[in-house]
Design an enzyme around this catalytic site. Structure first.
Site, PDB file in Angstrom:
ATOM      1  N   LYS A  13      -0.903  20.078  16.816  1.00 18.29           N
ATOM      2  CA  LYS A  13      -1.984  18.995  16.367  1.00 18.29           C
ATOM      3  C   LYS A  13      -3.247  19.676  16.703  1.00 18.29           C
ATOM      4  O   LYS A  13      -4.043  19.759  15.770  1.00 18.29           O
ATOM      5  CB  LYS A  13      -1.938  17.691  17.110  1.00 18.29           C
ATOM      6  CG  LYS A  13      -0.810  16.982  16.849  1.00 18.29           C
ATOM      7  CD  LYS A  13      -1.078  15.514  17.383  1.00 18.29           C
ATOM      8  CE  LYS A  13      -1.321  15.197  18.598  1.00 18.29           C
ATOM      9  NZ  LYS A  13      -0.083  15.583  19.509  1.00 18.29           N
ATOM     10  N   ARG A  88      -3.404   6.477  20.033  1.00 17.17           N
ATOM     11  CA  ARG A  88      -2.021   6.775  20.502  1.00 17.17           C
ATOM     12  C   ARG A  88      -1.084   5.561  20.618  1.00 17.17           C
ATOM     13  O   ARG A  88      -0.217   5.675  21.296  1.00 17.17           O
ATOM     14  CB  ARG A  88      -2.249   7.318  21.707  1.00 17.17           C
ATOM     15  CG  ARG A  88      -1.718   8.878  21.700  1.00 17.17           C
ATOM     16  CD  ARG A  88      -2.198   9.444  23.187  1.00 17.17           C
ATOM     17  NE  ARG A  88      -1.372  10.629  23.610  1.00 17.17           N
ATOM     18  CZ  ARG A  88      -2.101  11.854  23.456  1.00 17.17           C
ATOM     19  NH1 ARG A  88      -3.328  11.973  22.932  1.00 17.17           N
ATOM     20  NH2 ARG A  88      -1.382  12.992  23.986  1.00 17.17           N
ATOM     21  N   ARG A 127       3.028  27.537  27.369  1.00 19.64           N
ATOM     22  CA  ARG A 127       1.819  27.575  26.967  1.00 19.64           C
ATOM     23  C   ARG A 127       1.004  27.775  28.237  1.00 19.64           C
ATOM     24  O   ARG A 127       0.963  27.293  29.479  1.00 19.64           O
ATOM     25  CB  ARG A 127       1.205  26.039  26.502  1.00 19.64           C
ATOM     26  CG  ARG A 127      -0.031  25.841  26.100  1.00 19.64           C
ATOM     27  CD  ARG A 127      -0.273  24.684  24.950  1.00 19.64           C
ATOM     28  NE  ARG A 127      -0.004  23.398  25.495  1.00 19.64           N
ATOM     29  CZ  ARG A 127       0.027  22.181  24.603  1.00 19.64           C
ATOM     30  NH1 ARG A 127      -0.086  22.628  23.372  1.00 19.64           N
ATOM     31  NH2 ARG A 127       0.148  21.178  25.250  1.00 19.64           N
ATOM     32  N   ARG A 160      -1.371  24.268  32.290  1.00 15.41           N
ATOM     33  CA  ARG A 160      -1.903  22.754  32.351  1.00 15.41           C
ATOM     34  C   ARG A 160      -1.045  21.984  33.257  1.00 15.41           C
ATOM     35  O   ARG A 160       0.115  21.963  33.081  1.00 15.41           O
ATOM     36  CB  ARG A 160      -2.073  21.775  31.135  1.00 15.41           C
ATOM     37  CG  ARG A 160      -3.408  22.303  30.356  1.00 15.41           C
ATOM     38  CD  ARG A 160      -3.344  21.903  28.889  1.00 15.41           C
ATOM     39  NE  ARG A 160      -2.971  20.540  28.672  1.00 15.41           N
ATOM     40  CZ  ARG A 160      -2.887  19.833  27.525  1.00 15.41           C
ATOM     41  NH1 ARG A 160      -3.292  20.598  26.509  1.00 15.41           N
ATOM     42  NH2 ARG A 160      -2.272  18.924  27.202  1.00 15.41           N
ATOM     43  N   ARG A 171       5.235  12.659  29.142  1.00 13.90           N
ATOM     44  CA  ARG A 171       4.569  12.607  27.935  1.00 13.90           C
ATOM     45  C   ARG A 171       5.682  12.250  26.690  1.00 13.90           C
ATOM     46  O   ARG A 171       4.833  11.649  25.833  1.00 13.90           O
ATOM     47  CB  ARG A 171       3.882  13.708  27.723  1.00 13.90           C
ATOM     48  CG  ARG A 171       2.679  14.203  28.798  1.00 13.90           C
ATOM     49  CD  ARG A 171       2.112  15.485  28.838  1.00 13.90           C
ATOM     50  NE  ARG A 171       1.460  15.996  27.582  1.00 13.90           N
ATOM     51  CZ  ARG A 171       1.258  17.147  27.468  1.00 13.90           C
ATOM     52  NH1 ARG A 171       1.920  18.102  27.874  1.00 13.90           N
ATOM     53  NH2 ARG A 171       0.732  17.632  26.158  1.00 13.90           N
TER      54      ARG A 171
END
Ligand code: AMP
Ligand code: ZN
Length: 214
Positions: A13, A88, A127, A160, A171
């Protein structure tokens, strides 16, 4: 052009939001980036949300809605905007409806990026980002020239906190229980375009533009 991007964490996204924002000349509004910025600056809000964010939980609706309301009062949103990571929850979506109504504006489209769970987990776990300039890499799919260091400023890359495996699980769970129901919420209004979120960023952008008809 008011667009909402939906999709699980790691669906791409953020990447699409940046490309679409450039394409249409409208701001990219990422509540995740806004919260990370508060955290990095150590503001009172940043301190308040740090633990919940690191653990992969959602910040409360009131705090999030208030921040979005402030953002949408800025003049740069006049030509439109792209919402990435907001709403959300159904509560946030209802709040956004009221807010937009008060501003006399309407949502053009809700783009939902569909990606298999194994794929998003593989994307997120690889990532890495630059704490200095924000550049994002992937250890195998988009590695920096020198392993572990940013191409632009040679800063050591970091993972992260919420991209660590135990927090990613949280998540995904939050997405499934609280965010996924939004698809139905918007589908009932005929706003949803589902896009296969697999392939190159350019290919996914082309599919998105086709779905938007512009
Ligand atoms: P993101 O970069 O969109 O994945 O967001 C990172 C984190 O910021 C999320 O895991 C949440 O802790 C928080 N966050 C971002 N957007 C929202 C939102 N709309 N509602 C609640 N929490 C959010
Ligand atoms: Zn950098």
């Amino acid at each position: 052009m008011i667009l909402i991007l939906l999709g699980p964490p790691g669906a791409g996204k953020g990447t699409q939001a940046k490309l679409l924002a450039q394409q249409y000349g409208v701001p990219h509004i990422s509540t995740g980036d806004m919260f990370r910025d508060h955290k990095a600056r150590g503001t009172p809000l940043g301190k308040k949300i740090q633990a919940i964010m690191d653990a992969g939980g959602l910040v409360t609706d009131d705090v999030t809605n208030e921040m979005v309301k402030d953002r949408l009062s800025q003049p740069d949103v006049a030509p439109g905007f792209i919402l990435d990571g907001y709403p959300r929850t159904v509560n946030q979506a209802q709040y956004l409806d009221l807010l937009l109504r008060s501003l006399g504006r309407t949502i053009d489209k809700v783009v939902s990026y569909e990606v298999a769970e194994e794929t998003v987990i593989e994307r997120i776990s690889g990532r890495r980002s630059c704490p200095k300039c924000g550049a994002v890499y992937h250890v195998s799919q988009n590695p920096p020239k020198r392993s572990g260091y940013c191409d632009r400023d040679v800063t050591p890359l970091v993972q992260r906190e919420d991209d660590k495996p135990e927090n990613v699980r949280k998540r995904m769970q939050e997405y499934g229980t609280k965010t996924e129901p939004l698809k139905r919420f918007y589908r009932e209004r005929g706003l949803v375009a589902e896009i296969e979120g697999v392939g190159t960023p350019e290919g996914i952008l082309a599919a998105t533009r086709k779905a938007l008809g512009r």
